[in-house]
Motif scaffolding. Structure first.
Motif, mmCIF file in Angstrom:
data_model
loop_
_atom_site.group_PDB
_atom_site.id
_atom_site.type_symbol
_atom_site.label_atom_id
_atom_site.label_comp_id
_atom_site.label_asym_id
_atom_site.label_seq_id
_atom_site.Cartn_x
_atom_site.Cartn_y
_atom_site.Cartn_z
ATOM 1 N N GLY A 175 0.813 -1.205 0.000
ATOM 2 C CA GLY A 175 0.000 0.000 0.000
ATOM 3 C C GLY A 175 0.848 1.255 0.000
ATOM 4 O O GLY A 175 0.561 2.220 -0.715
ATOM 5 N N ALA A 204 1.000 3.971 -3.206
ATOM 6 C CA ALA A 204 0.339 5.246 -2.940
ATOM 7 C C ALA A 204 0.835 6.361 -3.857
ATOM 8 O O ALA A 204 0.086 7.297 -4.157
ATOM 9 C CB ALA A 204 0.533 5.637 -1.477
ATOM 10 N N ARG A 211 -7.567 3.375 -7.683
ATOM 11 C CA ARG A 211 -7.875 3.691 -6.295
ATOM 12 C C ARG A 211 -7.106 2.750 -5.373
ATOM 13 O O ARG A 211 -6.756 1.628 -5.753
ATOM 14 C CB ARG A 211 -9.385 3.560 -6.053
ATOM 15 N N LEU A 212 -6.897 3.234 -4.153
ATOM 16 C CA LEU A 212 -6.155 2.445 -3.167
ATOM 17 C C LEU A 212 -6.764 2.710 -1.799
ATOM 18 O O LEU A 212 -7.000 3.854 -1.421
ATOM 19 C CB LEU A 212 -4.676 2.855 -3.181
ATOM 20 N N ASP A 213 -7.085 1.632 -1.068
ATOM 21 C CA ASP A 213 -7.510 1.799 0.326
ATOM 22 C C ASP A 213 -6.692 0.858 1.193
ATOM 23 O O ASP A 213 -5.699 0.281 0.749
ATOM 24 C CB ASP A 213 -9.015 1.574 0.488
ATOM 25 N N SER A 214 -7.095 0.695 2.435
ATOM 26 C CA SER A 214 -6.279 -0.064 3.385
ATOM 27 C C SER A 214 -6.235 -1.557 3.082
ATOM 28 O O SER A 214 -5.354 -2.258 3.590
ATOM 29 C CB SER A 214 -6.811 0.146 4.809
ATOM 30 N N GLU A 215 -7.164 -2.056 2.257
ATOM 31 C CA GLU A 215 -7.217 -3.499 2.019
ATOM 32 C C GLU A 215 -6.983 -3.893 0.566
ATOM 33 O O GLU A 215 -6.493 -4.990 0.306
ATOM 34 C CB GLU A 215 -8.578 -4.046 2.478
ATOM 35 N N LYS A 216 -7.317 -3.025 -0.391
ATOM 36 C CA LYS A 216 -7.252 -3.466 -1.796
ATOM 37 C C LYS A 216 -6.857 -2.321 -2.717
ATOM 38 O O LYS A 216 -6.975 -1.131 -2.376
ATOM 39 C CB LYS A 216 -8.594 -4.043 -2.235
ATOM 40 N N THR A 265 -7.524 -0.955 -6.707
ATOM 41 C CA THR A 265 -8.455 -1.036 -7.836
ATOM 42 C C THR A 265 -7.692 -0.699 -9.117
ATOM 43 O O THR A 265 -7.127 0.394 -9.231
ATOM 44 C CB THR A 265 -9.632 -0.076 -7.655
#
Length: 481
Positions: free
Chosen positions: A95, A99, A122-127, A129
């Motif tokens: 991650g 980023a 897109r990027l979040d804490s789990e996956k 996109t």
């Protein structure tokens, strides 16, 4: 452009050798408080250009308190100034690496056979996109990623905590800086080993500092100072200039330990400075001897305490309670003084004391363990060892009645039993908890008034015998409104 493939494990290894010239810390000083925090002071040599400089300082504590950071130039305090400072902790995981590439084309490999190439949406804490094609969106769990391909290498692959500085310098070349900050995860406690003589009349004491480091970095050849006391709001930024002045003006006292500790006053607290450099790795616990005393006069005392706990005089307790027999153990205590006249002559920081005594074979066996508070030199200490096997006692309320509307009398009987082959003196603390206006009107033994709410008796009990104590207390309750 040819893409570079970076395995995550390689990123972490590569980050350890990306240290630029002058980033390593020098002249490290640790002032560790026994509240779980430390003041870290160290020197850094930075090569600056004239004008604005963006500097990354590595090898700082992961538990740093950002608001406490203070950076200043020692070479040119006026010409080299800090305009901005910020704290980052890049952990080197997928991650953190991805980023910086949102909107760009990356290649993500989950295994040697499963790879996805596309625009990172897109990027979040789990996956993550990923747009893998005109009509294909892929969702990839970060935990499943094994390697990454970037269109260009990241500017800085260092994985770990960093301080980002924006400096302005009026001159180019190397500059010596001092970095100060507070960090959590560093703590120390005092542990005492007490060896009681066979006749229980003297003891030897060894004090050890137990230093633990969970700050996320190691410290090599650091000047170590320890502060004992209850510091208020340790998270606030310290006044470093004032602290240095206190160190310079304080009187030293030789603690007598093998490590060469010096005891100093620091405002309302006690400071202990070790005379040699100390190294401690991250996640390491280390013990250092700081005090030693031999032949310290000691005494074993016994206490039978079955009186109700006193919580303060808030309202009169004017009803009958506690008519049953209260049986309890008689506890043994080891008592000694920290004064010069007793052979120790030192302040003792709060900690745990373990008491040993030699058995018939000469082996030292544990006979008790107790916690002591911060104790200044000359203080009388009492360490609870445990219940005495051959001593017991019981306490009973024998009478409670009102002799007038607002005056009550309460009587007690205390019996002590001694199965030892020697006479022992047992102390009996009694707390007069019903109301503040009290008077002892009858007692079968003398007593000492300890404070406004308690008295204490002392009874000598011969071997194989039983002794009885009786007393009556009179309470005068206030008139009702």
């Amino acid at each position: 452009m040819r893409m570079r493939i970076l395995a995550l494990a390689a990123v972490l290894l590569f980050g350890g050798v990306m240290m630029t010239s002058g980033q390593n810390s020098a002249n490290v000083s640790l002032t560790v408080y026994n509240t779980g925090a430390a003041l870290i002071r160290e020197g850094r040599t930075l090569t600056l250009e004239t004008g604005l400089n963006s500097i990354t300082l590595r090898d700082v504590a992961a538990t740093i308190i950002p608001a406490s950071v203070n950076v200043k130039s020692l070479s040119d305090p006026v010409g080299a100034t800090v305009l901005e400072q910020s704290y980052r902790y890049d952990r080197g995981d997928a991650g953190a690496l991805l980023a910086g590439y949102i909107g760009e084309t990356v290649e993500i490999a989950l295994s040697s056979a499963e790879r996805y190439d596309g625009q990172l949406l897109r990027l979040d804490s789990e996956k993550a996109t990923l747009r893998a094609g005109p009509q294909e969106i892929v969702f990839i769990r970060l935990d499943d990623i094994r390697s990454l391909q970037f269109p260009s290498p990241p500017a800085d692959l260092y994985a770990g905590p960093t301080l980002q500085l924006l400096l302005n310098s009026t001159s180019a070349g190397p500059h010596d800086f001092e970095l100060n900050y507070l960090a959590g995860g560093l703590n120390w406690t005092a542990d005492y080993n007490v060896f009681l003589s066979a006749d229980e009349a003297a003891l030897d004491l060894t004090g050890l500092v137990t230093l633990s480091n969970g700050s996320g970095r190691s410290y090599q050849d650091a000047a170590l100072k320890l502060v004992a006391g209850d510091i208020s709001r340790i998270e606030q930024e310290a006044d470093f200039a004032e602290e240095r002045a206190v160190f310079a003006q304080s009187a030293d006292a030789d603690m007598g330990g093998g490590a060469g500790f010096e005891q100093r006053d620091l405002s309302e607290y006690k400071l202990y400075a070790i005379a040699r450099p100390v190294s401690i790795a991250n996640e390491e616990t280390k013990q250092i001897e700081f005090i030693r005393g031999a032949g310290i006069a000691a005494d074993i005392t016994y206490v039978f305490d079955s009186s109700p706990v006193f919580r303060g005089y808030y309202s009169p307790i004017d009803y009958i309670e506690g008519r049953g027999v209260a049986s309890a153990d008689v506890w043994s205590h080891l008592e000694f003084s920290t004064g010069d006249e007793n052979g120790l002559g030192a302040d003792l920081p709060a900690g745990r004391a373990r008491v040993y005594r030699a058995d018939a074979d000469g082996a030292s066996l544990l006979v008790g363990e107790s916690v002591i508070d911060h104790s200044p030199k000359g203080e009388a200490l009492s360490l609870a060892l445990g219940a005495a096997f051959d001593l017991t006692g019981e306490r009973i309320q024998t009478d409670f009645d009102f002799v007038s509307r607002r005056v009550a009398r309460e009587s007690f009987e205390i019996r002590l039993f001694n199965r030892k082959d020697e006479t022992v003196t047992i102390r009996l603390p009694e707390r007069l908890y019903r109301w503040r206006d009290w008077q002892i009107i009858e007692s079968s033994a003398p007593f000492v008034k300890v404070d406004a709410a308690s008295i204490e008796f002392a009874l000598a009990v011969p071997p194989g015998a039983e002794e009885k104590l009786t007393y009556t207390v009179e309470y005068r309750f206030p008139d009702e409104d």
